[in-house]
Design a protein around this motif. Structure first.
Motif, PDB file in Angstrom:
ATOM      1  N   ASN A   1       6.715   7.685   3.794  1.00  0.00           N
ATOM      2  CA  ASN A   1       5.839   8.027   2.671  1.00  0.00           C
ATOM      3  C   ASN A   1       6.564   8.108   1.329  1.00  0.00           C
ATOM      4  OD1 ASN A   1       7.255  10.339   3.114  1.00  0.00           O
ATOM      5  ND2 ASN A   1       5.471  11.676   3.279  1.00  0.00           N
TER       6      ASN A   1
ATOM      7  N   SER B   1       6.649  -3.490   1.486  1.00  0.00           N
ATOM      8  CA  SER B   1       7.679  -3.496   2.520  1.00  0.00           C
ATOM      9  C   SER B   1       8.008  -4.923   2.940  1.00  0.00           C
ATOM     10  CB  SER B   1       7.205  -2.691   3.719  1.00  0.00           C
ATOM     11  OG  SER B   1       6.115  -3.337   4.321  1.00  0.00           O
TER      12      SER B   1
ATOM     13  N   ASP C   1       7.234  -6.486   5.547  1.00  0.00           N
ATOM     14  CA  ASP C   1       6.117  -7.197   6.162  1.00  0.00           C
ATOM     15  C   ASP C   1       4.984  -7.447   5.159  1.00  0.00           C
ATOM     16  OD1 ASP C   1       5.028  -4.696   5.908  1.00  0.00           O
ATOM     17  OD2 ASP C   1       4.460  -4.483   8.003  1.00  0.00           O
TER      18      ASP C   1
ATOM     19  N   LYS D   1       3.316  -5.429   3.236  1.00  0.00           N
ATOM     20  CA  LYS D   1       2.237  -4.447   3.189  1.00  0.00           C
ATOM     21  C   LYS D   1       2.752  -3.198   2.496  1.00  0.00           C
ATOM     22  CE  LYS D   1       0.075  -5.958   7.429  1.00  0.00           C
ATOM     23  NZ  LYS D   1      -0.292  -5.619   8.786  1.00  0.00           N
TER      24      LYS D   1
ATOM     25  N   TYR E   1       2.285   0.958   1.379  1.00  0.00           N
ATOM     26  CA  TYR E   1       2.014   2.176   2.122  1.00  0.00           C
ATOM     27  C   TYR E   1       0.517   2.422   2.281  1.00  0.00           C
ATOM     28  CZ  TYR E   1       2.324   7.037   3.570  1.00  0.00           C
ATOM     29  OH  TYR E   1       2.209   8.210   4.262  1.00  0.00           O
TER      30      TYR E   1
ATOM     31  N   GLN F   1      -0.765   0.378   5.070  1.00  0.00           N
ATOM     32  CA  GLN F   1      -0.333   0.927   6.351  1.00  0.00           C
ATOM     33  C   GLN F   1      -1.215   2.114   6.750  1.00  0.00           C
ATOM     34  OE1 GLN F   1       3.743   2.202   6.388  1.00  0.00           O
ATOM     35  NE2 GLN F   1       3.845   2.205   8.603  1.00  0.00           N
TER      36      GLN F   1
ATOM     37  N   GLU G   1      -4.660   0.779   7.886  1.00  0.00           N
ATOM     38  CA  GLU G   1      -4.629   0.236   9.252  1.00  0.00           C
ATOM     39  C   GLU G   1      -4.552   1.360  10.274  1.00  0.00           C
ATOM     40  OE1 GLU G   1      -1.673  -2.754   9.791  1.00  0.00           O
ATOM     41  OE2 GLU G   1      -2.606  -4.097   8.347  1.00  0.00           O
ATOM     42  N   ALA G   2      -3.785   2.415   9.971  1.00  0.00           N
ATOM     43  CA  ALA G   2      -3.689   3.548  10.897  1.00  0.00           C
ATOM     44  C   ALA G   2      -5.054   4.213  11.059  1.00  0.00           C
ATOM     45  CB  ALA G   2      -2.655   4.547  10.392  1.00  0.00           C
TER      46      ALA G   2
END
Length: 111
Positions: free
Chosen positions: A3, A9, A11, A13, A15, A18, A21-22
């Motif tokens: 965080n 990042s 890949d 994507k 934060y 991410q 998606e979570a």
């Protein structure tokens, strides 16, 4: 990535993506758990499978009014790029039967 990193990042994507998606995965898990817990019948019957390799270079596509223009262009493009195919010529297909439930595994995504 944790965080403290709000940049993109490796890949590609951030934060926020991410976290999004979570959240989707968490909601999907709850939905699947609800479906599993509300099931009225158990699977019963035979367990079986079939696997085959299909030589896609031998498949003929008949072009008619039911095919979309995008499929036609894809077909023509693949024919033009035959020396360097974008996908394997041999495709693996599978069927798995668990009683009344059948899983079909093919090299593609249905959207």
């Amino acid at each position: 990535m944790n965080n403290t990193n709000h940049l993109i990042s490796s890949d590609n994507k951030g934060y926020a993506a991410q976290l999004f998606e979570a959240a989707i995965n968490n909601n999907s898990l709850h939905c699947f758990q609800d479906l599993f817990n509300s099931a009225k019948s158990m699977l019963s019957g035979p367990v079986d499978f079939r696997h085959q390799f299909v030589n896609m270079s031998n498949i003929t596509i008949k072009i008619n009014d039911t095919y979309s223009v995008s499929l036609l262009f894809t077909y023509l493009f693949l024919q033009a790029s035959e020396p360097y195919p974008w996908q394997p010529q041999i495709a693996s297909t599978q069927l798995l039967r668990l009683g009344d439930f059948v899983i079909i595994a093919v090299p593609g995504e249905f959207t």
